[in-house]
Design a protein around this motif. Structure first.
Motif, PDB file in Angstrom:
ATOM      1  N   PHE A  48      -4.683  59.088 -40.950  1.00  0.00           N
ATOM      2  CA  PHE A  48      -5.208  58.292 -42.055  1.00  0.00           C
ATOM      3  C   PHE A  48      -6.255  57.301 -41.572  1.00  0.00           C
ATOM      4  O   PHE A  48      -7.305  57.125 -42.204  1.00  0.00           O
ATOM      5  CB  PHE A  48      -4.061  57.564 -42.766  1.00  0.00           C
ATOM      6  N   GLU A  49      -5.974  56.648 -40.464  1.00  0.00           N
ATOM      7  CA  GLU A  49      -6.943  55.681 -39.951  1.00  0.00           C
ATOM      8  C   GLU A  49      -8.243  56.366 -39.550  1.00  0.00           C
ATOM      9  O   GLU A  49      -9.341  55.846 -39.818  1.00  0.00           O
ATOM     10  CB  GLU A  49      -6.347  54.928 -38.765  1.00  0.00           C
ATOM     11  N   LYS A  50      -8.157  57.521 -38.928  1.00  0.00           N
ATOM     12  CA  LYS A  50      -9.358  58.234 -38.499  1.00  0.00           C
ATOM     13  C   LYS A  50     -10.213  58.636 -39.700  1.00  0.00           C
ATOM     14  O   LYS A  50     -11.437  58.441 -39.718  1.00  0.00           O
ATOM     15  CB  LYS A  50      -8.998  59.474 -37.682  1.00  0.00           C
ATOM     16  N   VAL A  51      -9.577  59.208 -40.729  1.00  0.00           N
ATOM     17  CA  VAL A  51     -10.326  59.620 -41.914  1.00  0.00           C
ATOM     18  C   VAL A  51     -10.890  58.392 -42.632  1.00  0.00           C
ATOM     19  O   VAL A  51     -12.031  58.422 -43.113  1.00  0.00           O
ATOM     20  CB  VAL A  51      -9.427  60.450 -42.855  1.00  0.00           C
ATOM     21  N   TYR A  52     -10.117  57.334 -42.690  1.00  0.00           N
ATOM     22  CA  TYR A  52     -10.599  56.100 -43.325  1.00  0.00           C
ATOM     23  C   TYR A  52     -11.879  55.595 -42.673  1.00  0.00           C
ATOM     24  O   TYR A  52     -12.848  55.246 -43.368  1.00  0.00           O
ATOM     25  CB  TYR A  52      -9.513  55.024 -43.261  1.00  0.00           C
ATOM     26  N   GLN A  53     -11.923  55.584 -41.351  1.00  0.00           N
ATOM     27  CA  GLN A  53     -13.113  55.122 -40.665  1.00  0.00           C
ATOM     28  C   GLN A  53     -14.318  56.009 -40.972  1.00  0.00           C
ATOM     29  O   GLN A  53     -15.454  55.530 -41.039  1.00  0.00           O
ATOM     30  CB  GLN A  53     -12.861  55.078 -39.149  1.00  0.00           C
ATOM     31  N   ASP A  54     -14.062  57.292 -41.203  1.00  0.00           N
ATOM     32  CA  ASP A  54     -15.159  58.233 -41.471  1.00  0.00           C
ATOM     33  C   ASP A  54     -15.703  58.127 -42.887  1.00  0.00           C
ATOM     34  O   ASP A  54     -16.876  58.449 -43.127  1.00  0.00           O
ATOM     35  CB  ASP A  54     -14.692  59.673 -41.219  1.00  0.00           C
ATOM     36  N   VAL A  55     -14.859  57.715 -43.847  1.00  0.00           N
ATOM     37  CA  VAL A  55     -15.283  57.778 -45.259  1.00  0.00           C
ATOM     38  C   VAL A  55     -15.396  56.424 -45.949  1.00  0.00           C
ATOM     39  O   VAL A  55     -15.836  56.355 -47.095  1.00  0.00           O
ATOM     40  CB  VAL A  55     -14.314  58.672 -46.077  1.00  0.00           C
ATOM     41  N   LYS A  56     -15.057  55.344 -45.276  1.00  0.00           N
ATOM     42  CA  LYS A  56     -15.032  54.052 -45.963  1.00  0.00           C
ATOM     43  C   LYS A  56     -16.411  53.606 -46.441  1.00  0.00           C
ATOM     44  O   LYS A  56     -16.507  52.776 -47.360  1.00  0.00           O
ATOM     45  CB  LYS A  56     -14.411  52.983 -45.057  1.00  0.00           C
ATOM     46  N   ASP A  57     -17.473  54.162 -45.861  1.00  0.00           N
ATOM     47  CA  ASP A  57     -18.825  53.818 -46.304  1.00  0.00           C
ATOM     48  C   ASP A  57     -19.327  54.749 -47.405  1.00  0.00           C
ATOM     49  O   ASP A  57     -20.493  54.687 -47.802  1.00  0.00           O
ATOM     50  CB  ASP A  57     -19.794  53.861 -45.117  1.00  0.00           C
ATOM     51  N   GLN A  58     -18.440  55.613 -47.886  1.00  0.00           N
ATOM     52  CA  GLN A  58     -18.806  56.544 -48.953  1.00  0.00           C
ATOM     53  C   GLN A  58     -18.139  56.175 -50.273  1.00  0.00           C
ATOM     54  O   GLN A  58     -17.916  57.021 -51.138  1.00  0.00           O
ATOM     55  CB  GLN A  58     -18.410  57.977 -48.554  1.00  0.00           C
ATOM     56  N   GLY A  59     -17.851  54.899 -50.441  1.00  0.00           N
ATOM     57  CA  GLY A  59     -17.205  54.459 -51.673  1.00  0.00           C
ATOM     58  C   GLY A  59     -15.740  54.830 -51.736  1.00  0.00           C
ATOM     59  O   GLY A  59     -15.220  55.181 -52.804  1.00  0.00           O
ATOM     60  N   VAL A  60     -15.065  54.743 -50.604  1.00  0.00           N
ATOM     61  CA  VAL A  60     -13.645  55.100 -50.525  1.00  0.00           C
ATOM     62  C   VAL A  60     -12.870  53.926 -49.924  1.00  0.00           C
ATOM     63  O   VAL A  60     -13.312  53.318 -48.943  1.00  0.00           O
ATOM     64  CB  VAL A  60     -13.418  56.360 -49.662  1.00  0.00           C
ATOM     65  N   GLN A  61     -11.737  53.621 -50.502  1.00  0.00           N
ATOM     66  CA  GLN A  61     -10.869  52.568 -49.988  1.00  0.00           C
ATOM     67  C   GLN A  61      -9.461  53.110 -49.808  1.00  0.00           C
ATOM     68  O   GLN A  61      -8.899  53.727 -50.712  1.00  0.00           O
ATOM     69  CB  GLN A  61     -10.824  51.380 -50.956  1.00  0.00           C
TER      70      GLN A  61
END
Length: 238
Positions: A135-148
């Motif tokens: 979860f942390e890895k995916v979060y770091q990859d997508v948090k700049d794409q309008g994802v929280q």
């Protein structure tokens, strides 16, 4: 007083003594019976509580789960265990706000306009530990794409173990602290509601629950679950 006249008195005293002895014996027997019954009830109550707790842990912490679909539920479950609802059939996410594990405050409604990945977890749950780094890895990859990403930590009796969990697995997104599972109960029955620990839900940009799974997720499976919503602009389907 003659021996003959004293004999009835002795006999009466003997009878009264015997009666008192019988009464005391009966009282002691009644008390022992009551104590025994109380112990049996206490053991039965402890056994019932233990069984309920065991059942809760079995159902609450599993590496998989089942979910309904079709009928009036408005969602379908794929062979991969991910249930989805089409636009127009998605239920509103309930009010999810409160104190976080690290003492902050979070209101999921503040993230409307973003895709929210909501993960229900507990530090005591082995599948949660298995998926945490994913979860942390995916979060770091997508948090700049309008994802929280937002966690809901549940059934940890204090924030200490939960904070240690976040530190051990490098979790940087916030988690609401919900030891009694009250936030989970705010989801309507028959919708894509969390029913186990771990559970993961996708809340779309309109604040509606679009997808759910009741299993620990690999990085690949989490990306697959999230992908359809990354490019979703929130507009109704044509």
């Amino acid at each position: 007083m003659s021996a003959a006249s004293r004999a009835p008195l002795r006999s009466n005293r003997t009878n009264r003594t015997a009666e008192r002895s019988t009464e005391r014996s009966t009282e002691r027997s009644t008390e022992r019976t009551a104590d025994a019954r109380a112990r049996v009830r206490s053991r039965a109550a402890r056994a019932a509580v233990g069984a309920a707790a065991a059942a809760l842990l079995v159902s609450a912490c599993s590496s998989g789960g089942t979910s309904g679909g079709g009928g009036q539920t408005g969602f379908i479950t794929g062979s991969d265990g991910i249930a989805t609802a089409k636009k127009g059939q998605r239920a509103d996410a309930p009010e999810l706000s409160g104190e976080t594990v690290d003492g902050g405050q979070v209101d999921v409604a503040d993230y409307k306009g973003k895709v929210v990945v909501l993960n229900v977890w507990g530090s005591w749950c082995p599948p949660c530990r298995a998926e945490a780094k994913n979860f942390e890895k995916v979060y770091q990859d997508v948090k700049d794409q309008g994802v929280q990403f937002v966690g809901i930590n549940t059934r940890d009796t204090s924030t200490g173990p939960a904070r240690a969990f976040e530190k051990d697995y490098g979790v940087t997104y916030p988690s609401l602290y919900d030891p009694a599972g009250r936030l989970m109960l705010r989801f309507e029955k028959g919708t894509l509601n969390p029913q186990a620990v771990p559970s993961t839900l996708i809340i779309d940009r309109d604040g509606k629950v679009a997808a759910r799974t009741l299993q620990a997720l690999s990085e690949e499976k989490l990306r697959k679950m999230l992908a359809p919503y990354l490019a979703d602009d929130g507009k109704p389907e044509k």
